[in-house]
Each structure stands twice: as C-alpha cells, then as structure tokens.
Design a protein around this motif. Structure first.
Motif, mmCIF file in Angstrom:
data_model
loop_
_atom_site.group_PDB
_atom_site.id
_atom_site.type_symbol
_atom_site.label_atom_id
_atom_site.label_comp_id
_atom_site.label_asym_id
_atom_site.label_seq_id
_atom_site.Cartn_x
_atom_site.Cartn_y
_atom_site.Cartn_z
ATOM 1 N N ARG A 108 0.837 -1.204 0.000
ATOM 2 C CA ARG A 108 0.000 0.000 0.000
ATOM 3 C C ARG A 108 0.871 1.253 0.000
ATOM 4 O O ARG A 108 1.984 1.258 0.509
ATOM 5 C CB ARG A 108 -0.921 -0.009 1.221
ATOM 6 C CG ARG A 108 -1.893 -1.173 1.240
ATOM 7 C CD ARG A 108 -2.691 -1.226 2.539
ATOM 8 N NE ARG A 108 -3.602 -0.091 2.668
ATOM 9 C CZ ARG A 108 -4.395 0.093 3.710
ATOM 10 N NH1 ARG A 108 -4.377 -0.765 4.722
ATOM 11 N NH2 ARG A 108 -5.203 1.156 3.759
ATOM 12 N N ILE B 208 -3.843 1.209 8.704
ATOM 13 C CA ILE B 208 -4.194 2.291 7.776
ATOM 14 C C ILE B 208 -3.163 2.395 6.651
ATOM 15 O O ILE B 208 -3.501 2.625 5.488
ATOM 16 C CB ILE B 208 -4.279 3.639 8.518
ATOM 17 C CG1 ILE B 208 -5.300 3.562 9.654
ATOM 18 C CG2 ILE B 208 -4.644 4.765 7.562
ATOM 19 C CD1 ILE B 208 -5.350 4.811 10.510
ATOM 20 N N ARG C 161 -5.880 9.932 13.125
ATOM 21 C CA ARG C 161 -6.464 11.051 12.392
ATOM 22 C C ARG C 161 -5.504 11.571 11.346
ATOM 23 O O ARG C 161 -5.878 11.784 10.177
ATOM 24 C CB ARG C 161 -6.830 12.172 13.366
ATOM 25 C CG ARG C 161 -7.321 13.453 12.676
ATOM 26 C CD ARG C 161 -7.393 14.616 13.647
ATOM 27 N NE ARG C 161 -6.108 14.951 14.248
ATOM 28 C CZ ARG C 161 -5.139 15.630 13.631
ATOM 29 N NH1 ARG C 161 -5.311 16.053 12.371
ATOM 30 N NH2 ARG C 161 -4.006 15.898 14.246
ATOM 31 N N GLY D 120 -4.650 8.808 8.633
ATOM 32 C CA GLY D 120 -5.842 8.595 7.812
ATOM 33 C C GLY D 120 -6.059 9.725 6.834
ATOM 34 O O GLY D 120 -6.388 9.511 5.663
ATOM 35 N N GLY D 121 -5.870 10.966 7.294
ATOM 36 C CA GLY D 121 -5.998 12.109 6.404
ATOM 37 C C GLY D 121 -4.946 12.134 5.321
ATOM 38 O O GLY D 121 -5.223 12.490 4.174
ATOM 39 N N VAL E 127 -3.385 9.533 4.011
ATOM 40 C CA VAL E 127 -3.658 8.480 3.034
ATOM 41 C C VAL E 127 -4.834 8.878 2.138
ATOM 42 O O VAL E 127 -4.792 8.712 0.900
ATOM 43 C CB VAL E 127 -3.962 7.152 3.757
ATOM 44 C CG1 VAL E 127 -4.488 6.107 2.787
ATOM 45 C CG2 VAL E 127 -2.700 6.645 4.461
ATOM 46 N N ALA E 128 -5.861 9.449 2.740
ATOM 47 C CA ALA E 128 -7.040 9.855 1.950
ATOM 48 C C ALA E 128 -6.688 11.010 1.025
ATOM 49 O O ALA E 128 -7.228 11.119 -0.085
ATOM 50 C CB ALA E 128 -8.169 10.268 2.885
ATOM 51 N N GLY E 129 -5.770 11.867 1.467
ATOM 52 C CA GLY E 129 -5.439 13.052 0.679
ATOM 53 C C GLY E 129 -4.517 12.786 -0.479
ATOM 54 O O GLY E 129 -4.350 13.624 -1.353
#
Length: 275
Positions: free
Chosen positions: A14, A41, A267, A270-271, A273-275
């Motif tokens: 990943r 994550i 937090r 996660g942000g 990776v999402a970003g």
C-alpha cells in the motif's frame, strides 16, 4: 551504505507508507509502540539509524549522511513518497530531509520537536527543578567520568531521562527501563551530530522549510515536556502549522496519554492516506 536494520508492519504494497524517525541522536529505534497504532491504515517502516542498534557504522557522522540514508531506504523499500513521523531529534532529521527531498514527503508529523531558538535555557532550568540537589550532583559526577561501568551508565541515563515525563514516579520507572533497553548509546554519534547541528542550525532554514513543507504538516507536543511548549508554539507560528497539545504528557506523550496519541496519529495518517 552498510546495511541498516529495519522492519515493516502492515501491508507493504500500500502507498503512501509511514516512516517513523526515532530520536537521540545515538539511540536505537524505540518507536515500536507507535507502529501498531496506524499499521492497519498504512504500512509502517522503522529503522535503527546508522551506528545504533542493529545498524553498524564506523566513521564520521553527519546530518547530510543521515538524510541520504533515509533517501536510500525509501529507494530500497520502493516508496516514492512517505508520511514522515519524527520524534525528538527525529523531527530535525525529518525537517532536513524535507529541505532536500520535499518531493518525497507526502505528509509530516513532528512530535516533540524540532526546538529552535534559545529553548535550552528553559529546558535546563526545568530539568533542575524536577531533580533534587543530590540527583543533580550525582548526574554531574557521572557525566564527568571518562569511563563508566554498566551500572553507572544505567544510572546516568535514568537520571538524564526521568525528568522527561510529567509523573516523576512513573517517569523514574520508564527511564530505568529505557536505560537498559535503549542501548548502547552511541555517544560519538551524539556529539558529532550535535556539532553538525550547531554549525548549521535548523533555525537558519525555517523560511525555506516553510516554503517546501507538504500541505499536511503538523506539530504535536506534551504540555509537561521539560522542553518548553512555548518553543513549539513559536515554531508553529513561524511555519504556519497547527500544533496539538497533549495535556499532562511529557516528552514521550504516548506513555502517559496513549489513547489521545493513538487518536491523533490515526487522524493524521488517515488524512494523509485519503489526501
């Protein structure tokens, strides 16, 4: 580069990956408690910096060499961009890496550092306040010895580290444990990188650092760290970064406030990776 000892946790296929950068300088990696907090994550890599733990090295240490080490490890891991999470001296290393390789930093969380300006005056005063006169006298005497036995080294490190924690009783327990686990300390590396940092302080590069920081960069610190939280607040202003204060925690906030630190790490990662 001689082989550096490293390990990974999570699905290494990943991307982006997280890299934990431990402090010291001169200590082996000690961030094993943080990796499982976010390994579901994103994959998490940790390594012993050269000359510490399982990473052998003989010769001169320099900040530039340690920055190169991180770049070469990212190549070896096939990680084009990483989420860097540094602690203590590891925040200085992360910042210097970003100055040279900003294209390889997806996000950066700086925990309990870097400290710039005249923070040492307040730090020394607070350390002394947290120690008895006898403890300070013993620490000074041990530090002046040209050679120390194993037990003297453990005693010196315990006295040096217990004030890092908000709770003096638990702080002594944690410091005594770490004095045996985080060994051996590479004092030569510590001195060499200290001289290198004083010759080329990070303070001189803050304008450039602000310009090259990734969009997701944050600071985090314990309010009871003897290193003054005001120094991190001043840095946050200069770099225009958010600062998360962990109340009732010292220099290793995950020990005294594990749930809060876990939530903040999840937090942040996660942000990223999402970003």
């Amino acid at each position: 580069m001689k082989a550096l000892r490293w390990e990974a946790l999570g699905d290494t296929a990943r991307r982006p990956a997280v890299v934990l950068l431990h402090g010291g300088p001169g200590l082996p990696d000690y961030l094993g408690e943080l990796a499982p907090m976010v390994a579901d994550i994103a994959p998490v890599y940790r390594y012993d910096q050269r000359g510490t733990g399982g990473s052998p090295w003989s010769g001169t240490h320099s900040l530039a060499r340690h920055v190169d080490d991180l770049a070469e490890l990212l190549d070896a891991w096939d990680v084009p961009k990483a989420v860097l999470i540094g602690h203590s001296y590891g925040t200085d290393l992360a910042s210097r890496f970003c100055l040279r390789h900003s294209d390889r930093v997806a996000a950066m969380l700086l925990m309990c550092g870097p400290f710039v300006g005249d923070w040492r005056t307040g730090y020394r005063a607070e350390r002394r306040r947290r120690m008895s006169a006898a403890q300070q006298e013993r620490l000074d005497a041990l530090a002046e010895l040209p050679q120390r036995t194993e037990e003297q080294e453990v005693e010196l490190l315990t006295l040096s580290w217990f004030t890092d924690h908000a709770d003096p009783g638990r702080g002594w327990h944690w410091a005594a444990q770490d004095a045996r686990r985080r060994r051996p300390v590479n004092w030569s590396m510590n001195r060499q990188l200290g001289r290198d940092g004083r010759a080329d302080p990070l303070d001189a590069h803050l304008t450039d650092l602000r310009a090259c920081l990734p969009a997701r960069t944050e600071l985090l610190g314990g309010t009871e760290d003897p290193r003054p939280i005001a120094a991190l607040e001043a840095l946050a202003l200069r770099l225009a970064l958010p600062l998360t204060r962990i109340e009732g925690a010292g220099h290793e906030p995950w020990l005294e406030r594990p749930d809060e630190v876990r939530a903040q790490l999840r937090r942040f990662v996660g942000g990223a990776v999402a970003g």
